[in-house]
Design a protein around this motif. Sequence first.
Motif, PDB file in Angstrom:
ATOM      1  N   CYS A 163       0.842  -1.203   0.000  1.00 13.66           N
ATOM      2  CA  CYS A 163       0.000   0.000   0.000  1.00 13.66           C
ATOM      3  C   CYS A 163       0.872   1.246   0.000  1.00 13.66           C
ATOM      4  CB  CYS A 163      -0.913   0.000   1.211  1.00 13.66           C
ATOM      5  SG  CYS A 163      -1.936   1.478   1.254  1.00 13.66           S
ATOM      6  N   PRO A 164       0.738   2.085  -1.004  1.00 10.49           N
ATOM      7  CA  PRO A 164       1.625   3.248  -1.084  1.00 10.49           C
ATOM      8  C   PRO A 164       1.322   4.312  -0.038  1.00 10.49           C
ATOM      9  CG  PRO A 164       0.025   3.273  -2.864  1.00 10.49           C
ATOM     10  CD  PRO A 164      -0.181   1.993  -2.132  1.00 10.49           C
ATOM     11  N   ILE A 165       0.152   4.300   0.545  1.00 10.80           N
ATOM     12  CA  ILE A 165      -0.166   5.360   1.503  1.00 10.80           C
ATOM     13  C   ILE A 165      -0.433   4.802   2.889  1.00 10.80           C
ATOM     14  CG2 ILE A 165      -0.974   7.058  -0.158  1.00 10.80           C
ATOM     15  CD1 ILE A 165      -3.784   6.033   0.313  1.00 10.80           C
ATOM     16  N   CYS A 172      -2.482   2.649   4.344  1.00 12.21           N
ATOM     17  CA  CYS A 172      -3.768   2.646   5.041  1.00 12.21           C
ATOM     18  C   CYS A 172      -4.135   1.274   5.563  1.00 12.21           C
ATOM     19  CB  CYS A 172      -4.875   3.249   4.195  1.00 12.21           C
ATOM     20  SG  CYS A 172      -4.985   2.637   2.560  1.00 12.21           S
ATOM     21  N   ILE A 173      -3.285   0.296   5.344  1.00  7.41           N
ATOM     22  CA  ILE A 173      -3.518  -1.013   5.956  1.00  7.41           C
ATOM     23  C   ILE A 173      -2.609  -1.127   7.173  1.00  7.41           C
ATOM     24  CG2 ILE A 173      -3.465  -3.509   5.593  1.00  7.41           C
ATOM     25  CD1 ILE A 173      -3.771  -3.006   2.650  1.00  7.41           C
ATOM     26  N   MET A 208      -7.234   4.935  -1.634  1.00  4.33           N
ATOM     27  CA  MET A 208      -7.539   5.591  -2.912  1.00  4.33           C
ATOM     28  C   MET A 208      -7.938   4.572  -3.968  1.00  4.33           C
ATOM     29  SD  MET A 208      -3.687   6.635  -3.857  1.00  4.33           S
ATOM     30  CE  MET A 208      -2.377   5.456  -3.807  1.00  4.33           C
ATOM     31  N   TYR A 209      -8.224   3.351  -3.556  1.00  3.50           N
ATOM     32  CA  TYR A 209      -8.758   2.325  -4.447  1.00  3.50           C
ATOM     33  C   TYR A 209      -7.841   2.072  -5.648  1.00  3.50           C
ATOM     34  CZ  TYR A 209     -12.546   3.344  -1.413  1.00  3.50           C
ATOM     35  OH  TYR A 209     -13.275   3.538  -0.274  1.00  3.50           O
ATOM     36  N   CYS A 210      -6.534   2.058  -5.367  1.00  2.00           N
ATOM     37  CA  CYS A 210      -5.587   1.858  -6.447  1.00  2.00           C
ATOM     38  C   CYS A 210      -5.444   0.380  -6.776  1.00  2.00           C
ATOM     39  CB  CYS A 210      -4.224   2.429  -6.077  1.00  2.00           C
ATOM     40  SG  CYS A 210      -3.511   1.635  -4.645  1.00  2.00           S
ATOM     41  N   GLY A 211      -5.754  -0.484  -5.826  1.00  2.00           N
ATOM     42  CA  GLY A 211      -5.686  -1.914  -6.105  1.00  2.00           C
ATOM     43  C   GLY A 211      -4.316  -2.529  -5.932  1.00  2.00           C
ATOM     44  N   CYS A 247      -2.727  -3.263  -3.274  1.00  2.00           N
ATOM     45  CA  CYS A 247      -2.655  -4.225  -2.188  1.00  2.00           C
ATOM     46  C   CYS A 247      -3.159  -5.593  -2.624  1.00  2.00           C
ATOM     47  CB  CYS A 247      -3.450  -3.748  -0.986  1.00  2.00           C
ATOM     48  SG  CYS A 247      -5.128  -3.300  -1.420  1.00  2.00           S
TER      49      CYS A 247
HETATM   50  S1  SF4 Z   1      -6.335   0.020  -2.644  1.00  2.00           S
HETATM   51 FE1  SF4 Z   1      -5.012  -1.043  -1.255  1.00  2.00          FE
HETATM   52  S2  SF4 Z   1      -2.970  -0.320  -1.784  1.00  2.00           S
HETATM   53 FE2  SF4 Z   1      -4.408   1.101  -2.700  1.00  2.00          FE
HETATM   54  S3  SF4 Z   1      -4.651   2.690  -1.164  1.00  2.00           S
HETATM   55 FE3  SF4 Z   1      -6.275   1.232  -0.788  1.00  2.00          FE
HETATM   56  S4  SF4 Z   1      -5.453  -0.135   0.724  1.00  2.00           S
HETATM   57 FE4  SF4 Z   1      -3.721   0.979  -0.131  1.00  2.00          FE
END
Ligand code: SF4
Lengths: 396, 202
Positions: free
Chosen positions: B74-76, B78-79, B105-108, B110
């Motif tokens: 996760c780049p930010i 949030c996990i 940010m729902y980047c996927g 993770c």
């Molecule tokens: S989608 Fe996954 S990797 Fe991307 S910001 Fe959300 S938790 Fe982090």
Amino acid sequence: MQAWLDSLIARGDFGARPDAALAYGIAMAIACALVLALIALPFASIVTWVERRVWARIQSRVGPNRVGPQGFLQWLADGVKHVCKEDLAPEEADARLFKLAPWLVALGFFLPWAVMPFSSALILADLNVGILYLTAVTALTVVGVLMAGWASNNKWSLLGGIRSAAQIVSYEIPAGLSILPVVLMSGTLSMEGIIRAQGWAPQSWFLFANPFCVPAATILFISGLAENNRTPFDLPEAESELVAGFATEYTGMRYLLFYMAEWGNMFVSAAIVATLFLGGWRAPALSRSAVAMNTIEFAVFNLKVLTIVFVSMWVRGTLPRVRIDQMMALCWKYFVPIAFVDLLGTAGWVALWPDGNPIASWLLLACAAAGIVLFVRRVAIYARRSRMELRLRPTS
Amino acid sequence: MGVASYFRQIREAVVTIVDGMAVSASHLIRRPYTIQYPDRLERRVQETLPFRYRGILDVDLEICTGCLACERACPIDCIAMAIEKNAQTREIVISQFDIDIAKCMYCGLCSEPCPTGAIHHTTEFEGSDFSLESLILRFVNEPVVAYKPKKGPEPDPELARMLGAGMRYVDEWAQPAADKPAARSAAPVKPAPSAGPPDAKA
Ligand code: SF4
Ligand code: SF4
């Protein structure tokens, strides 16, 4: 109404009492208020909801359908919202004129209802200059609009007001000229008289009396759109250029008055077309009782008027706004000359066949029917080409 | 303007306007396109969304191996995960697994390195809530033992079903065959050399 009161006076019910005139005046005032409260205002409000639903369907949307059944009470919600808003006048505005203007516009909307021929008996005052009176009082709107534009002290308002004045004054001319052929044929200016000169069947309407009447009716209808500032002639309120035109600075109730007059005038101008060209309330004599007959006539008249109102909504959903020079060119280069030709042609026709020419009427009616059939087929072609599921229910 | 063009213009105006009215009349009788979200629908919108829609994340804790790949990816950040290793049984116990979906940010990123597809997007998107605190999804209530991949097929039918769905998610969406090597090494994900659509199997 007036006739009934007159007959009461003739029978001596008012007697020779000095207050007879007062009673007469009060009775007329109450009747006027009833017509306004029962027909004019509900129409002007409910038509907003109808129009929004019609547009929505034209644009493949649903439209307001949340307030009340199918959104029917939307107009009430909008009205209450407007009444609750603060009544503001800009600091630099000419406050007195600013506050007066909407009422003048509303007056221009209320006055025509005095000569609205709902049925053979339901007319407040069957003036012998009825149609002349109508064209005169509907033009009163111009004063209010120009006043609103000037008093707001805002350049958008001023431009909107001036545009509106130019537009209404210009389109009065073709509208007046297309009323004249009917006056030539019927020989009267009274609304009831004009309707009585026509029959209930389409071939005896003035629309099909001679070939010049169809363009005259079209010009009258389009001029009605222009005088009510309706799309495609809504330049005075062109929101992309003028915010809301002459109504920019208005809030709450006063703003509502402008729009109520605009929506309500749809009924007025449709009623003029229906009266002059579509036989007004004329209905076949189905019943002997005067009450039943008047009810039928009332229904027939409203059906015709609402059909025309529907067409003007449909036009509004179809055509984009014209440019101001196009609007003026349309009026002066096309409508005015054509209206003159209609007038002269009708005059010649009346000179040749003073009692009308039934063969020509039938032919014109047949042409109109053929035109409608062709139009419906064209609609069917477009509907099929889109391959979308059709839904004829108006409520969905 | 000549006389002929004057009349031609009138004719053209009438014909085009009537034709336009016919077009709008045909729209008048069509079914409206509007989807009356949220209440007047035959099916929830969530059910009509495509499989690859990146909605709010969900974790199937039963098949999570506790590998922390998602947390690292996760780049930010949030996990937030916490794991403990039991030295004798060599089991991994997950004591915390929080995802802050207000930050996400729902980047996927993770879900791409996850070996079992335990962490995945759902088609759920209705996330509004009254406090930021409730936007932190807490998947672990009490510490659980992490899943341990078996050599053969999974014997427990319930876990097998979840694993099947998770692997399908991984194969079709998170790690399509084309960019598997890049995604497997949980380190910075290199863009796939063949930038085809992710579900196009090489
Ligand atoms: S989608 Fe996954 S990797 Fe991307 S910001 Fe959300 S938790 Fe982090
Ligand atoms: S990547 Fe998958 S298996 Fe590893 S910790 Fe995250 S959810 Fe669990």
